[in-house]
Write an enzyme that holds these catalytic residues in place. Structure first.
Site, PDB file in Angstrom:
ATOM      1  N   ASN A   1       0.876  -1.179   0.000  1.00  0.00           N
ATOM      2  CA  ASN A   1       0.000   0.000   0.000  1.00  0.00           C
ATOM      3  C   ASN A   1       0.908   1.223   0.000  1.00  0.00           C
ATOM      4  OD1 ASN A   1      -1.806   2.082   0.468  1.00  0.00           O
ATOM      5  ND2 ASN A   1      -2.938   1.005   2.075  1.00  0.00           N
TER       6      ASN A   1
ATOM      7  N   ARG B   1      -2.133  -1.953  -3.865  1.00  0.00           N
ATOM      8  CA  ARG B   1      -3.324  -1.111  -3.835  1.00  0.00           C
ATOM      9  C   ARG B   1      -3.100   0.045  -4.813  1.00  0.00           C
ATOM     10  NH1 ARG B   1      -4.504   3.931  -0.034  1.00  0.00           N
ATOM     11  NH2 ARG B   1      -6.650   4.352  -0.649  1.00  0.00           N
TER      12      ARG B   1
ATOM     13  N   HIS C   1     -12.083   3.420  -1.368  1.00  0.00           N
ATOM     14  CA  HIS C   1     -12.155   2.435  -0.275  1.00  0.00           C
ATOM     15  C   HIS C   1     -12.829   1.139  -0.703  1.00  0.00           C
ATOM     16  CE1 HIS C   1     -12.102   6.047   2.747  1.00  0.00           C
ATOM     17  NE2 HIS C   1     -10.867   5.632   2.495  1.00  0.00           N
TER      18      HIS C   1
ATOM     19  N   ARG D   1     -11.328  16.604   5.359  1.00  0.00           N
ATOM     20  CA  ARG D   1     -12.011  16.872   4.095  1.00  0.00           C
ATOM     21  C   ARG D   1     -13.426  17.366   4.357  1.00  0.00           C
ATOM     22  NH1 ARG D   1     -10.301  11.051   1.842  1.00  0.00           N
ATOM     23  NH2 ARG D   1      -8.072  11.437   1.520  1.00  0.00           N
TER      24      ARG D   1
ATOM     25  N   GLU E   1      -7.752  -4.802   4.224  1.00  0.00           N
ATOM     26  CA  GLU E   1      -7.515  -4.599   2.801  1.00  0.00           C
ATOM     27  C   GLU E   1      -6.346  -5.430   2.300  1.00  0.00           C
ATOM     28  OE1 GLU E   1      -8.479  -0.105   1.796  1.00  0.00           O
ATOM     29  OE2 GLU E   1      -7.649  -0.279   3.825  1.00  0.00           O
TER      30      GLU E   1
END
Length: 398
Positions: free
Chosen positions: A8, A90, A179, A240, A383
């Protein structure tokens, strides 16, 4: 028995885990922090709690990958490079090109680089790490696992914006989501925990981390998701803004005398969310500690929950009901009070969170009462294991 590396990579980080497959056992993990900056931190954890950490300048991805592979040999985690059967990466943006994970070829790697306009901070970094591994391990199969691929099942009515259609046809202006690997993992795991086919469940998955996204899953597929063309859209997040009126961007640029749109985008990405509202911190834990004496901290919490609940309501409407709510990721796994708040606000849907069952952190379990009309599950995301599984299947590794 195969050893699979799950990678990742970010703009200044490289996180990794080494799995023994198909047992899905992690035998080593680590990361490079501050990659490309001074005083990079390189960490390896392995064996029975052994840890190696060093601070040194790691200027490029090639240096980082070379150091990682050499330490795997030095610490006898692997005997030789040929023991690595496959590598999974990823990749944030797959556009409409990659609807599933894909074996990396020169052609697919170039396309990943071209898709950087959809994820300028991530795709170039991820492509650079892929090339670094290819230079050292040219014969090891590598697989790209895309954040966006899980959401390619969304119908047009959910992924298209109300803009001139040519903007989509010519420029790919649409919702892509993010995601996806996390939503895919926790939705499948939740169905397993309940002993029911995923295809039979109307489910909402909440990925509550620094970045926050929600996905409506029906018939086993992503029906809609909160993040949009970029991960900036959707609910309120740590830094955000989530959804805002587009005209407000132009208004604020005039008021703040901002000429470069990227400066405004930076504010919306890095200085907004609960951090911007509270004026204190992007970390929900800091807001929880100060909410009684700082009205701004409580306000940030209230707005965060409010946006989550609004999206739940809209997703229940488009799915025609709700069977399962799944909560995951850092904040979702670690914030007991936040999970209880969400459950309490959804009581009108028949959600009833059991305070005793909910009194855990990062433990896989059903946290709703036996009488709850909607099952609520806490499922820690993984993940990396999804990446390793995809390497095995796509790379046809036995």
């Amino acid at each position: 028995m195969s050893k699979i590396l799950a990678i990742n990579a970010g703009s200044s980080t490289l996180k990794w885990k080494l799995f023994v497959m198909p047992e899905e056992k992690v035998i080593a993990k680590g990361m490079v922090d501050r990659l490309g900056l001074s005083d990079s931190v390189f960490t390896v954890k392995y064996g029975d709690g052994q840890k190696y950490e060093i601070t040194q300048d790691i200027e490029t991805q090639d240096v980082a990958v070379d150091l990682l592979l050499k330490k795997l040999i030095e610490f006898k985690i692997i005997a030789e490079y040929s023991k690595i059967s496959g590598i999974g990466h990823r990749v944030v943006a797959g556009g409409e090109d990659f609807k599933t994970s894909a074996l990396i070829t020169e052609a697919s790697l170039k396309r990943i680089e071209e898709l950087a306009e959809y994820a300028p901070l991530h795709n170039p970094a991820e492509a650079g790490v892929i090339r670094a591994f290819r230079n050292i391990l040219p014969n090891v199969p590598q697989v790209a696992v895309f954040d966006t691929s899980f959401h390619t099942t969304m119908p047009e009515e959910n992924y298209l914006y109300s803009l001139p259609l040519d903007y989509y046809r010519k420029y790919g202006a649409r919702k892509y989501g993010a995601h996806g690997t996390s939503h895919r993992y926790v939705s499948h795991r939740a169905a397993e925990m309940l002993g029911k086919p995923l295809e039979d469940l109307k489910m909402i998955t909440m990925h509550l981390g620094s970045g926050v996204s929600m996905t409506a899953i029906k018939d086993g597929k992503s029906l809609d998701t909160s993040m949009g063309f970029t991960p900036l859209a959707g609910v309120t997040m740590s830094t955000r803004s989530g959804d805002i009126d587009a005209s407000l961007v132009a208004f604020l640029m005039k008021k703040l005398d901002i000429k470069d749109p990227e400066e405004m985008i930076d504010i919306l990405n890095k200085k907004s969310g609960i951090y911007g509202i509270s004026g204190l911190s992007p970390d929900m834990r800091d807001l929880e500690k100060t909410r009684e004496e700082r009205p701004e901290s409580q306000l940030a919490i209230d707005i965060f929950v409010n946006r989550l609940i609004k999206y739940v309501g809209s997703y229940v409407a488009i799915m025609g009901g709700l069977d399962v709510l799944v909560i995951t990721a850092g904040m979702g796994e670690g914030d007991i009070l936040m999970r209880q708040r969400i459950g309490d606000r959804l009581s009108y849907f028949g959600v009833e969170v059991d305070p005793e069952r909910n009194n855990v952190m990062a433990q896989e379990r059903i946290i709703s009462t036996d009488d709850s009309k909607v099952k609520v599950l806490l499922v820690p995301t993984n993940e990396e294991v999804m990446i390793a599984r995809d390497v095995m299947s796509v790379g046809q590794i036995k």
